[in-house]
Write an enzyme that holds these catalytic residues in place. Structure first.
Site, PDB file in Angstrom:
ATOM      1  N   LEU A  46       0.832  -1.187   0.000  1.00 39.41           N
ATOM      2  CA  LEU A  46       0.000   0.000   0.000  1.00 39.41           C
ATOM      3  C   LEU A  46       0.877   1.251   0.000  1.00 39.41           C
ATOM      4  CD1 LEU A  46      -2.653  -1.148   2.615  1.00 39.41           C
ATOM      5  CD2 LEU A  46      -2.903  -1.108   0.141  1.00 39.41           C
TER       6      LEU A  46
ATOM      7  N   ASP B 229      -8.601   6.669   9.177  1.00 42.88           N
ATOM      8  CA  ASP B 229      -7.842   6.746   7.926  1.00 42.88           C
ATOM      9  C   ASP B 229      -7.342   5.348   7.580  1.00 42.88           C
ATOM     10  OD1 ASP B 229      -8.104   9.564   7.738  1.00 42.88           O
ATOM     11  OD2 ASP B 229      -6.503   9.780   9.211  1.00 42.88           O
ATOM     12  N   LEU B 230      -7.924   4.731   6.580  1.00 44.38           N
ATOM     13  CA  LEU B 230      -7.694   3.331   6.264  1.00 44.38           C
ATOM     14  C   LEU B 230      -6.209   3.022   6.096  1.00 44.38           C
ATOM     15  CD1 LEU B 230      -8.929   0.565   5.609  1.00 44.38           C
ATOM     16  CD2 LEU B 230      -9.069   1.283   3.216  1.00 44.38           C
ATOM     17  N   ASP B 231      -5.723   2.082   6.909  1.00 46.94           N
ATOM     18  CA  ASP B 231      -4.345   1.586   6.841  1.00 46.94           C
ATOM     19  C   ASP B 231      -3.302   2.683   7.000  1.00 46.94           C
ATOM     20  OD1 ASP B 231      -5.109  -1.079   6.489  1.00 46.94           O
ATOM     21  OD2 ASP B 231      -5.297  -0.839   4.328  1.00 46.94           O
ATOM     22  N   GLU B 232      -3.663   3.758   7.684  1.00 48.53           N
ATOM     23  CA  GLU B 232      -2.731   4.871   7.863  1.00 48.53           C
ATOM     24  C   GLU B 232      -2.544   5.237   9.334  1.00 48.53           C
ATOM     25  OE1 GLU B 232      -3.667   8.210   5.413  1.00 48.53           O
ATOM     26  OE2 GLU B 232      -3.833   7.024   3.575  1.00 48.53           O
TER      27      GLU B 232
END
Length: 277
Positions: free
Chosen positions: A188, A218-221
């Site tokens: 990602l 915050d998706l995958d952050e």
């Protein structure tokens, strides 16, 4: 186990060590970090108590903590952290965590497994764990409330997303802030969607990795806890890349869960302080 963070200033270490010494508490491990960029101080102290019990020590330390404006916890390190695991249809991380727990190398008490599929009911129940099948239907809010109820009813401090392939709502992320860890592959944001390893193979990627992080809206952050990589080359088959990725994901997630259970992770804005062993 004493953990604390506060604005950095002179005298914090002396105040903590002096407090413990005066009570006859024996320090067995102490780590600290001053973030010069933010002006914040972080400390983790493991100690063998003298005569006082946990409740008395907590009460007596409160004035010290107030003097320095500390955010702090004092816990019994002999009591393992209670953990609920969430999984979908990829079981490598779940299998790894359960094996480590069963063999005494993961310092947690796993108290349940949640899934939106039935695939790992037999495995979970073989380990003597309650398995909660929570399919994602039209009432997403109700499904997520059940997850929160299960975590609360089990007295769990941590929810581990062991390849739970659902995006959590902002409300659930807020309710579990600092108490929910996710794992994902390292591609990602380059290779999103289905079959990321196939996409990476087609582009000649040379590094396979994984990231464990706290979950945020915050998706995958979210703040990163741990990462690792393995090298591959032009001769590596896509199936080998997939298997390598699964191995790295399992190792990285196990480290993150271990450090959380041992109170080694401190939030520090958009990142973390991790006192590794």
């Amino acid at each position: 186990m004493l953990t604390l963070s506060c604005e950095d200033r002179v005298g914090i270490v002396a105040a903590v060590s002096g407090f413990l010494a005066e009570r006859g508490d024996f320090i067995v491990e102490s780590q600290q970090f001053a973030d010069l960029d933010t002006g914040h101080f972080f400390m983790r102290v493991a100690f063998q108590p003298g005569e006082a019990d946990l409740g008395t020590t907590t009460r007596d330390f409160a004035p010290v903590a107030k003097r320095f404006g500390m955010r702090w916890t004092l816990t019994d390190a002999a009591q393992p952290m209670r953990v609920v695991i969430a999984v979908s249809r990829f079981g490598h991380c779940l299998n790894d965590l359960l094996h480590r727990w069963r063999t005494g190398t993961l310092p947690v008490e796993i108290v349940g497994v949640v899934s939106n599929h039935e695939d790992f009911r037999a495995l979970s129940e073989w380990h003597g764990l309650a398995f909660h099948h929570l399919p994602v239907g039209s009432d997403r809010a109700a499904q997520e409330q059940r997850i929160l109820d299960i975590v609360a009813d089990a007295g769990a401090e941590l929810l581990v997303l062991a390849r739970y392939m659902q995006v959590l709502s902002p409300e659930l992320c807020a309710a579990l802030a600092g108490r929910c860890i996710n794992i994902h592959h390292s591609f990602l944001p380059s290779f999103r969607g289905a079959k990321p390893y196939h996409q990476a193979h087609a582009r000649g990627v040379k590094l396979i990795g994984a990231t464990a992080h706290f979950v945020t809206p915050d998706l995958d952050e979210g703040p990163i806890i741990e990462q690792a990589i393995e090298r591959v080359d032009h001769a590596t088959a896509v199936e080998t890349m997939v298997n390598t990725g699964r191995d790295v994901e399992s190792i990285v997630l196990a480290r993150a869960v271990t450090w959380a259970a041992e109170r080694r992770i401190f939030p520090n804005g958009g990142k973390t302080v991790v006192f590794r062993r």
